[in-house]
Every structure is written in C-alpha cells, then in structure tokens.
Design an enzyme around this catalytic site. Structure first.
Site, PDB file in Angstrom:
ATOM      1  N   ARG A 157       0.936  -1.357  -0.073  1.00  0.00           N
ATOM      2  CA  ARG A 157       0.126   0.001  -0.130  1.00  0.00           C
ATOM      3  C   ARG A 157       0.793   1.259   0.042  1.00  0.00           C
ATOM      4  NH1 ARG A 157      -3.389  -0.341   5.062  1.00  0.00           N
ATOM      5  NH2 ARG A 157      -4.143   1.632   4.324  1.00  0.00           N
ATOM      6  N   SER A 202       0.390   4.135   1.913  1.00  0.00           N
ATOM      7  CA  SER A 202       0.275   4.682   3.082  1.00  0.00           C
ATOM      8  C   SER A 202       1.710   4.778   3.756  1.00  0.00           C
ATOM      9  CB  SER A 202      -0.644   4.198   4.174  1.00  0.00           C
ATOM     10  OG  SER A 202       0.060   2.971   4.747  1.00  0.00           O
ATOM     11  N   LYS A 211      -2.697  -8.765  10.089  1.00  0.00           N
ATOM     12  CA  LYS A 211      -4.073  -8.625  10.496  1.00  0.00           C
ATOM     13  C   LYS A 211      -5.018  -8.174   9.431  1.00  0.00           C
ATOM     14  CE  LYS A 211      -4.142  -3.883  12.433  1.00  0.00           C
ATOM     15  NZ  LYS A 211      -5.039  -3.168  11.350  1.00  0.00           N
ATOM     16  N   ASP A 212      -4.631  -7.665   8.196  1.00  0.00           N
ATOM     17  CA  ASP A 212      -5.315  -7.413   7.224  1.00  0.00           C
ATOM     18  C   ASP A 212      -5.647  -8.373   6.308  1.00  0.00           C
ATOM     19  OD1 ASP A 212      -5.500  -4.806   7.875  1.00  0.00           O
ATOM     20  OD2 ASP A 212      -4.003  -3.860   6.818  1.00  0.00           O
ATOM     21  N   SER A 258     -13.951  -0.587  14.324  1.00  0.00           N
ATOM     22  CA  SER A 258     -13.516  -1.925  14.698  1.00  0.00           C
ATOM     23  C   SER A 258     -14.535  -2.618  15.601  1.00  0.00           C
ATOM     24  CB  SER A 258     -12.211  -2.399  15.146  1.00  0.00           C
ATOM     25  OG  SER A 258     -12.079  -3.440  15.882  1.00  0.00           O
ATOM     26  N   ARG A 268     -14.291  -5.240  17.324  1.00  0.00           N
ATOM     27  CA  ARG A 268     -13.620  -5.933  18.366  1.00  0.00           C
ATOM     28  C   ARG A 268     -13.413  -4.813  19.388  1.00  0.00           C
ATOM     29  NH1 ARG A 268      -8.267  -5.115  19.249  1.00  0.00           N
ATOM     30  NH2 ARG A 268      -8.028  -4.202  17.274  1.00  0.00           N
ATOM     31  N   ARG A 269     -12.736  -3.517  18.826  1.00  0.00           N
ATOM     32  CA  ARG A 269     -12.523  -2.424  19.721  1.00  0.00           C
ATOM     33  C   ARG A 269     -13.948  -1.745  20.352  1.00  0.00           C
ATOM     34  NH1 ARG A 269      -8.239   0.027  15.498  1.00  0.00           N
ATOM     35  NH2 ARG A 269      -6.194  -0.958  16.385  1.00  0.00           N
ATOM     36  N   ARG A 320     -12.383   6.444  10.062  1.00  0.00           N
ATOM     37  CA  ARG A 320     -11.702   6.102   9.113  1.00  0.00           C
ATOM     38  C   ARG A 320     -10.573   6.860   8.788  1.00  0.00           C
ATOM     39  NH1 ARG A 320     -12.756   2.545   5.036  1.00  0.00           N
ATOM     40  NH2 ARG A 320     -10.508   2.742   4.889  1.00  0.00           N
ATOM     41  N   GLY A 321      -9.439   6.403   8.081  1.00  0.00           N
ATOM     42  CA  GLY A 321      -8.406   7.102   7.957  1.00  0.00           C
ATOM     43  C   GLY A 321      -7.286   6.291   8.305  1.00  0.00           C
ATOM     44  N   ASN A 322      -5.848   7.095   7.893  1.00  0.00           N
ATOM     45  CA  ASN A 322      -4.756   6.401   8.245  1.00  0.00           C
ATOM     46  C   ASN A 322      -4.382   6.854   9.657  1.00  0.00           C
ATOM     47  OD1 ASN A 322      -3.597   9.041   8.069  1.00  0.00           O
ATOM     48  ND2 ASN A 322      -3.066   8.769   5.980  1.00  0.00           N
ATOM     49  N   THR A 335      -4.585  10.525  10.126  1.00  0.00           N
ATOM     50  CA  THR A 335      -5.681  11.245   9.877  1.00  0.00           C
ATOM     51  C   THR A 335      -6.590  11.134  11.125  1.00  0.00           C
ATOM     52  OG1 THR A 335      -5.662  10.793   7.600  1.00  0.00           O
ATOM     53  CG2 THR A 335      -7.793  11.047   8.567  1.00  0.00           C
ATOM     54  N   ARG A 336      -6.679   9.735  11.668  1.00  0.00           N
ATOM     55  CA  ARG A 336      -7.452   9.605  12.934  1.00  0.00           C
ATOM     56  C   ARG A 336      -7.078  10.319  14.216  1.00  0.00           C
ATOM     57  NH1 ARG A 336      -8.743   2.980  12.666  1.00  0.00           N
ATOM     58  NH2 ARG A 336      -8.321   2.801  10.576  1.00  0.00           N
ATOM     59  N   CYS A 339     -14.155  -9.933   8.975  1.00  0.00           N
ATOM     60  CA  CYS A 339     -13.949  -8.459   9.642  1.00  0.00           C
ATOM     61  C   CYS A 339     -14.779  -7.847  10.241  1.00  0.00           C
ATOM     62  CB  CYS A 339     -13.608  -7.708   8.245  1.00  0.00           C
ATOM     63  SG  CYS A 339     -15.158  -7.139   7.388  1.00  0.00           S
TER      64      CYS A 339
END
Length: 583
Positions: A8, A10, A78-79, A124, A126-127, A144-146, A149-150, A237
């Site tokens: 990717r 990023s 994890k992805d 998520s 899970r979170r 969302r975002g990298n 960004t978060r 997911c």
C-alpha cells in the site's frame, strides 16, 4: 536476485515495506518497492465491513502478485483474510515488537478519566465491544483514515478519543501522541496484530527460499494460532474477536475473546499447547460452546443487514460452498456464525476476458449511454479495471446513470464511490428491466444501455430490455472457467454434506459437468439439500437436472443462509412432529 515488492502507499505500509526490503538485502536480495492503491485506501470514510471487509487492503495487491506484476507483497498480517488462496502463500512473518492498543485523547487523559458520553472513534467491532465492556457510558462512532488522520480528528475535536494499534503509532514516530497504553487483558488485539506478512506465489520456489531466511518461526506459530482461532470461529472483518498468543518455555499460550457489540456479554478462553492449529481449534470449540456463535452471528447481521437464522437450525451441519475460494469468506463466515461447518469446493475461477477491444471501445464513449447496468459484483470489478486503463481520469458526473441487480452489486459500486440510481426490490433480470422502464417517462425506446457481463453469462436482462426498445450493448467484461478438481479437492465430500450452495449459474454448470465423471459428486447431490441464491441460478440447476430445495428470496449471501436455516428448521420441526405422532 532482484524482487519487485508490492505494498500500500500509506506511510506506515511503506515503513513496513522498507523494513522487509532492508532485511532481504542483508541476505543478498535486492528489492524495488511498488505502491498499489487498495479499495480501503480509496474509500477512507466508510467502515471496512461496508466496503468489502476482508481483503479491502489486500486484494488488489494480491491481484498484482497473481499476475506477476510484483514478486512479493508486504501486508499487515491482521489485514490478510484468514483463508489463504491456493496460488499464494505467506512466505515470511516477522517484525512484531508490540501488540497492545493505545488510547489517543484530545487532552491526554486516560480511559477512566473520560467523561460519560465521550465519543470514541473506532470502526472496529472488536475495539467497540471491548471499550464498551470497560466503559458502557461512552459512545463509539465509526472513524476511518490512516493513523495520522485519526489522530488529527481527535485533536480537532471531531472525536474525544480513538483507539489504535500501538505498533503503528510507534513505527511512525508519534509516541508523544499516546495518552495511554491499554493492557492486553482489557483490550485483546486483533489476530496477527503488529506482525508483518510477506506473500509470494506458491509455485515460486526461489522466492520462497529467499523469504525463509527472514521468517520468524516462533512468531509464525503464534500468529497461526491467533488466526486459526478466528478461522475456526468462522469470523471475518465484522467479527468482534480478539486473540493473542505467546511462546513460553517452548509452549504456546493462546488467549481468545468474543464479545457482544455493546460489551454486555464476553466469552473468554485461554489454553496452552504445542500445535498452533490444534490449540486454536480447541479454544474455538470451547468458545462456541459458551455462546460465541450467537455473538458473532448478531454482529454479522448488524453489518450485513440480514435476517436472523432460526436458533440452532444449522448447528453442526456440513455445508458445501461452491464459490471461488477468494470470494467465499463472507458466506463461510455467515454459515460458521450459525454453527454450520462450511466446506469450500470452488467450482469456478473468475478472470478478465482475453480481448477487451469491444469493452474498451464502449468505455471510451461512455457518455453516449443513458444507463450502465451491472448484474454482478464481478462485472463491477472487471469493468472498473478497464475503466482505469482506458480513462485514467476515472468516473465523473457526465457518466451514465447506474443500475445494479441487487444489494451486493450495489455495494461493490458504492465501495468505489459510484452512486447507484436504481436497485430493484426483487433482485432479478425481469424486475431490473421492468423497473428501468417504469422509471423512464417515455420508456426505454431508443435508449443506449451498456451491460458489462460474464462471457458465459445468461442474457436475460439484455433480451428483456431490447423488447422494450432499448439499444443494448451486452459486452463481456470477464469470464468464468470451471475448476478442474483433484482428489484432494473432493476430500470434504468423504464425510458427507448436508447442503450444497450455488451462487451462480456457472458454478451449477461446472458442478454438473464434473459430476458426470465423479460418483461422489452425484451421491452428494442426491443426498444433500440443494440451495440456490436466486431464480437464474435455480433455472440453470433445474435445466441441468438438479432438484432445488431452497431458493433465497432476497438473492443475497445473507438471504441464502437465512433461507437454508429456515428450511432445516421446518424439516426438523416436521421430523419432531412425526416422532410425537408415532409416540
């Protein structure tokens, strides 16, 4: 040896790619990094389950690897979907320095100090589940975002806090932004979190040998246990599942957790063993026995918006899925969440047409069409690939209106930020054609319509539209080919199957053709419940002489699972009634 390394684009992904490249160079292998934009990168403002979930950050990179445009692919482990495609493998697992989550808050306070009603950003499940288990008075909203960004969304006041994987924050040198490190006992990480995975083609022995030099065997065993736990639960997911394994004195210690989305119910399991797969399977079985399937099913229904399956209707049933292996994850997850045992025997593979001349010409004059109609998510995928090649500027407002035959196809378009103007209430070719006619004040007489489809696909929708006067360009965009099954592929049939699911006419045709040479397939068809996703698939099955027991009324994967559950619930109820009458 020189390898093209795909990743990717990023900043964090590039950091991981450079880490792998440096390690390989230490073993005499030169690497050149190739950046590839994924669906997850292109649509940064939608929760992952809504844009395809498993594979959102990996499938395009895997596609480049399959096509030999790159030699290896670097991912966050994890992805990666928990089911490895046959033609690709993980050649190395490495680099996990940290698994804990970190809390980022606007004013540096910890979780306990956040005021009631504070908004925590997380997409998520899970979170979300684990945070609400600790602080049920907080509000969790999608983000969302990298990483950067978060963090910025928290700092600007859009959210009061967010939860991130600590290793990513640290790799980017943003440790000063961390308000608190979360204990693993409080927030269990995602399976494989913090580890880097390096994929290669299974048949590429030279590259596999090179990757073996940087593989961390201990970490591989630990992450195999974590991902095996998720796989055995049937989670994807959308599943609120955490897992963490550590090696102590040569033995694996695995902890797993499945939670209700609102945090009100939690299933915790823990155990030790020597074999990662056996340990994962044992703990998953224990978790399922304590109600994990119900929690996963409820989370899956909320994400997919599907109806509930009658309680216990599919429990312990062996259900054969005939989809391509790389498209079977969601359906398998839904089945496993209801207690079924999904078995994948892929009957078809999907690939682009060899000659795209006609499709490319249609795309070049896209503005001439009034409607662009998609009958499948595969049609969307392969049309968009050619659109990117023919028109680098991509989709724009001057393009035609768009129709999709059903919600899965519409979702595939929306994941690519393309608005859908029409989806019929009944997901059939007839309903699509009739709906478009009724939407047009003057009908479709003379209207130019483009329909990208499978080379071998049924032409029902095109024929119906032509009867209403439309000028339809019915253009092949992809092809489906029958898989040649080996004796190993048919091993799942040896234990018997309770149901066989068909999601396309192509899968039906491939099954029937191979069954002519394979008695086990004939026997399985005769003894099993046959379920089809919609009327076109049902029609093909009956044309080929199959008895169809179940047809999904909503013509979606979720609808297929629900219809199957209702069928078995009725069958079991009838058997119980007969038994009572005999008694």
């Amino acid at each position: 040896m020189t390898l093209l390394l795909g990743t990717r684009s990023s900043r964090l992904a590039l950091w991981q790619a450079r880490r792998v490249a440096d390690l390989l160079r230490g073993h005499g292998v030169e690497c050149h990094v190739v950046s590839i934009e994924t669906r997850g990168d292109q649509i940064p403002d939608r929760p992952l389950p809504e844009i395809g979930g498993d594979g959102a950050f990996t499938e395009r990179i895997e596609g480049a690897l399959r096509a030999s445009r790159i030699d290896i692919a670097v991912h966050s482990l994890k992805d990666l979907p928990v089911q490895d495609p046959d033609e690709l493998c993980v050649g190395a697992v490495l680099g996990r320095e940290e698994v804990r989550e970190v809390l980022i808050t606007r004013d540096g306070r910890g979780l306990a100090a956040l005021p009631g009603g504070a908004v925590v950003g997380s997409s998520s499940t899970r979170r979300q589940a684990q945070i609400l288990a600790l602080r049920p008075d907080l509000v969790v909203r999608p983000i969302r975002g990298n990483v950067e960004t978060r963090i910025r969304k928290v700092e600007t006041g859009e959210y009061d806090a967010t939860l991130l994987a600590g290793v990513g924050v640290a790799r980017l040198g943003l440790q000063e932004k961390i308000s608190a490190w979360m204990d693993v006992a409080d927030v269990l990480p995602a399976p494989g979190q913090g580890a880097i995975a390096v994929q290669c083609r299974t048949a590429d022995e030279a590259t596999r040998t090179a990757l073996a030099a940087v593989d961390d065997a201990v970490l591989r065993a630990e992450t195999e246990a974590e991902r095996g736990f998720l796989r055995a639960l049937g989670g994807g997911c959308s599943a609120p599942v955490g897992a963490f394994a550590q090696t102590r004195d040569g033995r694996l210690r695995l902890r797993g957790r499945v939670s209700a989305l609102d945090g009100t119910r939690v299933v915790n399991v823990i155990g030790e063993g020597d074999d990662p797969s056996a340990l994962a399977a044992a703990l998953a079985a224990r978790a399922l026995g304590e109600g994990a399937a119900e929690l996963i099913a409820e989370a899956g229904r909320r994400v997919a918006g599907t109806q509930a399956v009658p309680t216990g209707a599919l429990r312990n049933l062996r259900v054969l899925v005939t989809r391509p292996r790389d498209q079977a994850d969601d359906l398998c997850s839904m089945l496993a969440a209801e207690g079924a045992v999904p078995l994948v025997v892929p009957m078809i593979r999907v690939s682009p047409v060899s000659d795209t001349t006609v499709l490319d010409a249609a795309i070049a004059r896209l503005e001439e069409y009034r409607w662009l109609i998609f009958a499948s998510a595969n049609g969307v995928e392969y049309f968009m690939r050619r659109l990117a090649a023919v028109r680098p500027s991509g989709w724009h407002p001057g393009s035609p209106r768009v129709a999709a035959v059903g919600p899965a196809t519409a979702a595939a378009l929306e994941r690519r930020a393309i608005g859908v103007d029409f989806v019929p209430a009944v997901h059939t070719a007839a309903a699509l054609a009739e709906g478009l006619v009724s939407r047009e004040p003057g009908g479709l007489e003379g209207a130019a319509v483009l329909m990208p489809r499978a080379l071998e696909g049924r032409e029902d929708a095109a024929l119906l539209l032509r009867r209403h006067g439309a000028q339809v360009d019915d253009v092949p965009a992809y092809r489906t080919e029958a898989c040649t099954l080996s004796p190993r592929d048919l091993v799942p049939l040896e234990g018997g199957v309770d149901a066989i699911l068909f999601s396309s006419s192509s899968a039906v045709g491939a099954w029937c053709s191979q069954a002519e040479r394979e008695p086990r397939m004939v026997d399985a068809t005769r003894r099993s419940v046959v379920a089809c996703i919609g009327p076109a698939t049902t029609a093909t099955a009956r044309e080929r002489g199959l008895r169809v027991d179940v047809e999904a009324p909503s013509h979606t994967a979720g609808g297929l699972v629900a219809a199957l559950g209702q069928h078995f619930a009725r069958a079991r109820g009838g058997a119980a009634g007969a038994e009572r009458r005999e008694t």
